[in-house]
Design a protein around this motif. Structure first.
Motif, PDB file in Angstrom:
ATOM      1  N   GLU A 138      47.461  42.141  42.260  1.00  0.00           N
ATOM      2  CA  GLU A 138      46.200  42.891  42.300  1.00  0.00           C
ATOM      3  C   GLU A 138      44.961  42.024  42.270  1.00  0.00           C
ATOM      4  OE1 GLU A 138      48.673  45.917  42.558  1.00  0.00           O
ATOM      5  OE2 GLU A 138      48.941  44.466  40.951  1.00  0.00           O
ATOM      6  N   ARG A 139      45.059  40.734  42.065  1.00  0.00           N
ATOM      7  CA  ARG A 139      43.869  39.915  41.841  1.00  0.00           C
ATOM      8  C   ARG A 139      42.953  39.855  43.060  1.00  0.00           C
ATOM      9  NH1 ARG A 139      43.666  35.593  37.270  1.00  0.00           N
ATOM     10  NH2 ARG A 139      44.775  37.403  36.496  1.00  0.00           N
ATOM     11  N   HIS A 140      43.508  40.044  44.244  1.00  0.00           N
ATOM     12  CA  HIS A 140      42.658  40.053  45.434  1.00  0.00           C
ATOM     13  C   HIS A 140      41.712  41.250  45.447  1.00  0.00           C
ATOM     14  CE1 HIS A 140      45.758  42.935  46.611  1.00  0.00           C
ATOM     15  NE2 HIS A 140      44.951  43.353  47.554  1.00  0.00           N
ATOM     16  N   LEU A 141      41.952  42.214  44.556  1.00  0.00           N
ATOM     17  CA  LEU A 141      41.101  43.398  44.461  1.00  0.00           C
ATOM     18  C   LEU A 141      40.022  43.263  43.389  1.00  0.00           C
ATOM     19  CD1 LEU A 141      43.907  46.114  44.714  1.00  0.00           C
ATOM     20  CD2 LEU A 141      42.250  45.502  46.498  1.00  0.00           C
ATOM     21  N   ALA A 142      39.899  42.078  42.785  1.00  0.00           N
ATOM     22  CA  ALA A 142      38.943  41.902  41.685  1.00  0.00           C
ATOM     23  C   ALA A 142      37.511  42.203  42.127  1.00  0.00           C
ATOM     24  CB  ALA A 142      39.041  40.487  41.120  1.00  0.00           C
ATOM     25  N   ILE A 183      35.905  35.697  50.809  1.00  0.00           N
ATOM     26  CA  ILE A 183      36.991  34.975  50.132  1.00  0.00           C
ATOM     27  C   ILE A 183      38.081  35.955  49.699  1.00  0.00           C
ATOM     28  CG2 ILE A 183      37.609  33.665  48.058  1.00  0.00           C
ATOM     29  CD1 ILE A 183      34.832  32.332  48.250  1.00  0.00           C
ATOM     30  N   PHE A 184      37.678  37.039  49.039  1.00  0.00           N
ATOM     31  CA  PHE A 184      38.664  38.015  48.572  1.00  0.00           C
ATOM     32  C   PHE A 184      39.352  38.721  49.733  1.00  0.00           C
ATOM     33  CE2 PHE A 184      36.484  37.484  44.508  1.00  0.00           C
ATOM     34  CZ  PHE A 184      37.551  37.527  43.625  1.00  0.00           C
ATOM     35  N   ASP A 185      38.621  39.013  50.801  1.00  0.00           N
ATOM     36  CA  ASP A 185      39.244  39.618  51.982  1.00  0.00           C
ATOM     37  C   ASP A 185      40.291  38.684  52.582  1.00  0.00           C
ATOM     38  OD1 ASP A 185      37.682  41.864  51.728  1.00  0.00           O
ATOM     39  OD2 ASP A 185      36.238  41.290  53.285  1.00  0.00           O
ATOM     40  N   THR A 186      39.998  37.384  52.549  1.00  0.00           N
ATOM     41  CA  THR A 186      40.948  36.409  53.081  1.00  0.00           C
ATOM     42  C   THR A 186      42.167  36.287  52.177  1.00  0.00           C
ATOM     43  OG1 THR A 186      39.119  35.197  54.086  1.00  0.00           O
ATOM     44  CG2 THR A 186      41.222  34.048  53.935  1.00  0.00           C
ATOM     45  N   VAL A 187      41.969  36.375  50.861  1.00  0.00           N
ATOM     46  CA  VAL A 187      43.109  36.371  49.945  1.00  0.00           C
ATOM     47  C   VAL A 187      44.032  37.547  50.246  1.00  0.00           C
ATOM     48  CG1 VAL A 187      43.831  36.592  47.528  1.00  0.00           C
ATOM     49  CG2 VAL A 187      41.895  35.140  48.119  1.00  0.00           C
ATOM     50  N   LYS A 188      43.449  38.704  50.523  1.00  0.00           N
ATOM     51  CA  LYS A 188      44.271  39.872  50.895  1.00  0.00           C
ATOM     52  C   LYS A 188      45.039  39.593  52.186  1.00  0.00           C
ATOM     53  CE  LYS A 188      44.192  44.846  51.788  1.00  0.00           C
ATOM     54  NZ  LYS A 188      45.131  44.726  52.929  1.00  0.00           N
ATOM     55  N   VAL A 245      33.688  40.660  31.893  1.00  0.00           N
ATOM     56  CA  VAL A 245      35.017  40.062  32.028  1.00  0.00           C
ATOM     57  C   VAL A 245      35.974  41.110  32.582  1.00  0.00           C
ATOM     58  CG1 VAL A 245      36.904  38.901  30.837  1.00  0.00           C
ATOM     59  CG2 VAL A 245      34.539  38.582  30.043  1.00  0.00           C
ATOM     60  N   LEU A 246      36.808  40.694  33.532  1.00  0.00           N
ATOM     61  CA  LEU A 246      37.813  41.560  34.130  1.00  0.00           C
ATOM     62  C   LEU A 246      39.197  40.999  33.807  1.00  0.00           C
ATOM     63  CD1 LEU A 246      38.032  44.057  36.084  1.00  0.00           C
ATOM     64  CD2 LEU A 246      38.337  42.393  37.929  1.00  0.00           C
ATOM     65  N   LEU A 247      40.047  41.836  33.212  1.00  0.00           N
ATOM     66  CA  LEU A 247      41.404  41.446  32.849  1.00  0.00           C
ATOM     67  C   LEU A 247      42.414  42.338  33.563  1.00  0.00           C
ATOM     68  CD1 LEU A 247      40.970  41.218  28.956  1.00  0.00           C
ATOM     69  CD2 LEU A 247      40.765  39.336  30.590  1.00  0.00           C
ATOM     70  N   TYR A 248      43.547  41.758  33.949  1.00  0.00           N
ATOM     71  CA  TYR A 248      44.652  42.524  34.518  1.00  0.00           C
ATOM     72  C   TYR A 248      45.817  42.481  33.540  1.00  0.00           C
ATOM     73  CZ  TYR A 248      42.265  42.877  38.985  1.00  0.00           C
ATOM     74  OH  TYR A 248      41.352  43.173  39.978  1.00  0.00           O
ATOM     75  N   CYS A 249      46.348  43.657  33.190  1.00  0.00           N
ATOM     76  CA  CYS A 249      47.393  43.738  32.177  1.00  0.00           C
ATOM     77  C   CYS A 249      48.445  44.761  32.583  1.00  0.00           C
ATOM     78  CB  CYS A 249      46.786  44.112  30.831  1.00  0.00           C
ATOM     79  SG  CYS A 249      48.018  44.386  29.542  1.00  0.00           S
ATOM     80  N   PHE A 250      49.656  44.277  32.856  1.00  0.00           N
ATOM     81  CA  PHE A 250      50.769  45.159  33.209  1.00  0.00           C
ATOM     82  C   PHE A 250      52.017  44.698  32.461  1.00  0.00           C
ATOM     83  CE2 PHE A 250      48.061  44.655  37.012  1.00  0.00           C
ATOM     84  CZ  PHE A 250      47.543  45.941  37.086  1.00  0.00           C
ATOM     85  N   ASN A 251      52.515  45.541  31.560  1.00  0.00           N
ATOM     86  CA  ASN A 251      53.738  45.207  30.850  1.00  0.00           C
ATOM     87  C   ASN A 251      54.920  45.123  31.811  1.00  0.00           C
ATOM     88  OD1 ASN A 251      52.467  45.133  28.380  1.00  0.00           O
ATOM     89  ND2 ASN A 251      53.185  47.145  27.710  1.00  0.00           N
ATOM     90  N   THR A 252      55.870  44.256  31.480  1.00  0.00           N
ATOM     91  CA  THR A 252      57.143  44.211  32.193  1.00  0.00           C
ATOM     92  C   THR A 252      58.261  44.461  31.194  1.00  0.00           C
ATOM     93  OG1 THR A 252      57.602  41.845  31.870  1.00  0.00           O
ATOM     94  CG2 THR A 252      56.142  42.440  33.702  1.00  0.00           C
ATOM     95  N   SER A 253      59.476  44.499  31.680  1.00  0.00           N
ATOM     96  CA  SER A 253      60.608  44.725  30.783  1.00  0.00           C
ATOM     97  C   SER A 253      60.821  43.543  29.854  1.00  0.00           C
ATOM     98  CB  SER A 253      61.876  44.990  31.602  1.00  0.00           C
ATOM     99  OG  SER A 253      62.100  43.950  32.542  1.00  0.00           O
ATOM    100  N   GLN A 254      60.279  42.358  30.200  1.00  0.00           N
ATOM    101  CA  GLN A 254      60.451  41.169  29.375  1.00  0.00           C
ATOM    102  C   GLN A 254      59.242  40.840  28.502  1.00  0.00           C
ATOM    103  OE1 GLN A 254      61.273  40.998  32.797  1.00  0.00           O
ATOM    104  NE2 GLN A 254      63.418  41.352  32.288  1.00  0.00           N
TER     105      GLN A 254
END
Length: 249
Positions: free
Chosen positions: A76-80, A155-160, A5-14
């Motif tokens: 960043e999801r296009h880099l998955a 597919i991912f190259d096209t998303v980029k 499983v791959l997760l992306y997690c980046f906190n924001t100010s909110q």
């Protein structure tokens, strides 16, 4: 074949996505029992509690996107394909909570790329459709399942490509939502790669809690949510929480 499983997690100010990720990881371990890689930045990583056997990939994420004037770190999801250390990868939003093993079963199919086309609002059990916002059907990049094949890399190259030229593709497909959105980027890529033919999808609907609902209780097998006096108990189904108050529950 190595699966994970791959997760992306980046906190924001909110939103403290690190807190949401902790619960997401616990549910993945309980119901899917797959290796987990969390892609994050150093500032977010400092706020993460120990989560056991989890692999971390620290990057400097793109912070240029926003939604309703607030930071929205979704670029960043296009880099998955590149970030994943697995042969077969499940990518989910960290606010998608796995209360079942449904996705584990989908990981065993032969489809090299799977995504949802349908989602519904759990408060009213109505489909979430956006036909008037674009000239193509939306897909929900909330959940992606893929194998490392040449077609999937395309597919991912096209998303980029879509990401880098998003305004052009918004004009081409008459997309009214101008902030970059992975849902449209993957929809466009699948249309382009598939020659505007049908593609494989996950044949159910994502149970979605709307952004303005309140989460009253998070349980071991679901949640109790409220909107405008209406209370709904959700059990034994995977849930996507658009209401980020789950970080406080």
């Amino acid at each position: 074949m190595k699966k994970g499983v791959l997760l992306y997690c980046f906190n924001t100010s909110q939103v403290a996505y690190s807190r949401i990720t902790e619960r997401c990881v616990a549910l993945i371990k309980k119901h899917l029992r797959l290796p987990i890689t969390v892609v994050t930045n150093f500032e977010t990583f400092k706020f993460m509690k120990p989560m056991g056997m989890v692999n971390y990939k620290l990057i400097e994420n793109d912070i240029k996107n926003n939604r309703a004037g607030k930071p929205w770190y979704n670029l960043e999801r296009h880099l998955a394909y590149q970030h994943s250390p697995y042969d077969r990868t499940l990518v989910i939003d960290v606010d998608y909570f796995c209360y079942t093993d449904k996705l584990l079963r989908l990981m065993d199919t032969e489809n090299d790329f799977l995504v949802h086309k349908d989602a519904h609002d759990v408060m009213f059990n109505t489909n979430m459709r956006f036909e008037r916002e674009a000239m193509l059907d939306i897909v929900w990049a909330t959940v992606l399942i893929f194998s490392k094949t040449p077609r999937v890399k395309a597919i991912f190259d096209t998303v980029k490509l879509v990401k880098d030229n998003y305004y052009h593709f918004c004009q081409l497909y008459r997309i009214s939502y101008k902030n970059f959105r992975n849902d449209y980027a993957f929809a466009i890529a699948l249309e382009q790669i598939g020659g505007h033919r049908d593609y494989d999808i996950i044949k159910d609907s994502i149970a979605t809690v709307p952004a303005d609902a309140k989460c009253r209780v998070l349980k071991e097998n679901g949640a109790v949510v409220e909107w405008n006096g209406k209370v709904v108990s959700l059990e034994d189904q995977d849930i996507h929480f658009l209401n980020k108050d789950i970080m406080y529950v």
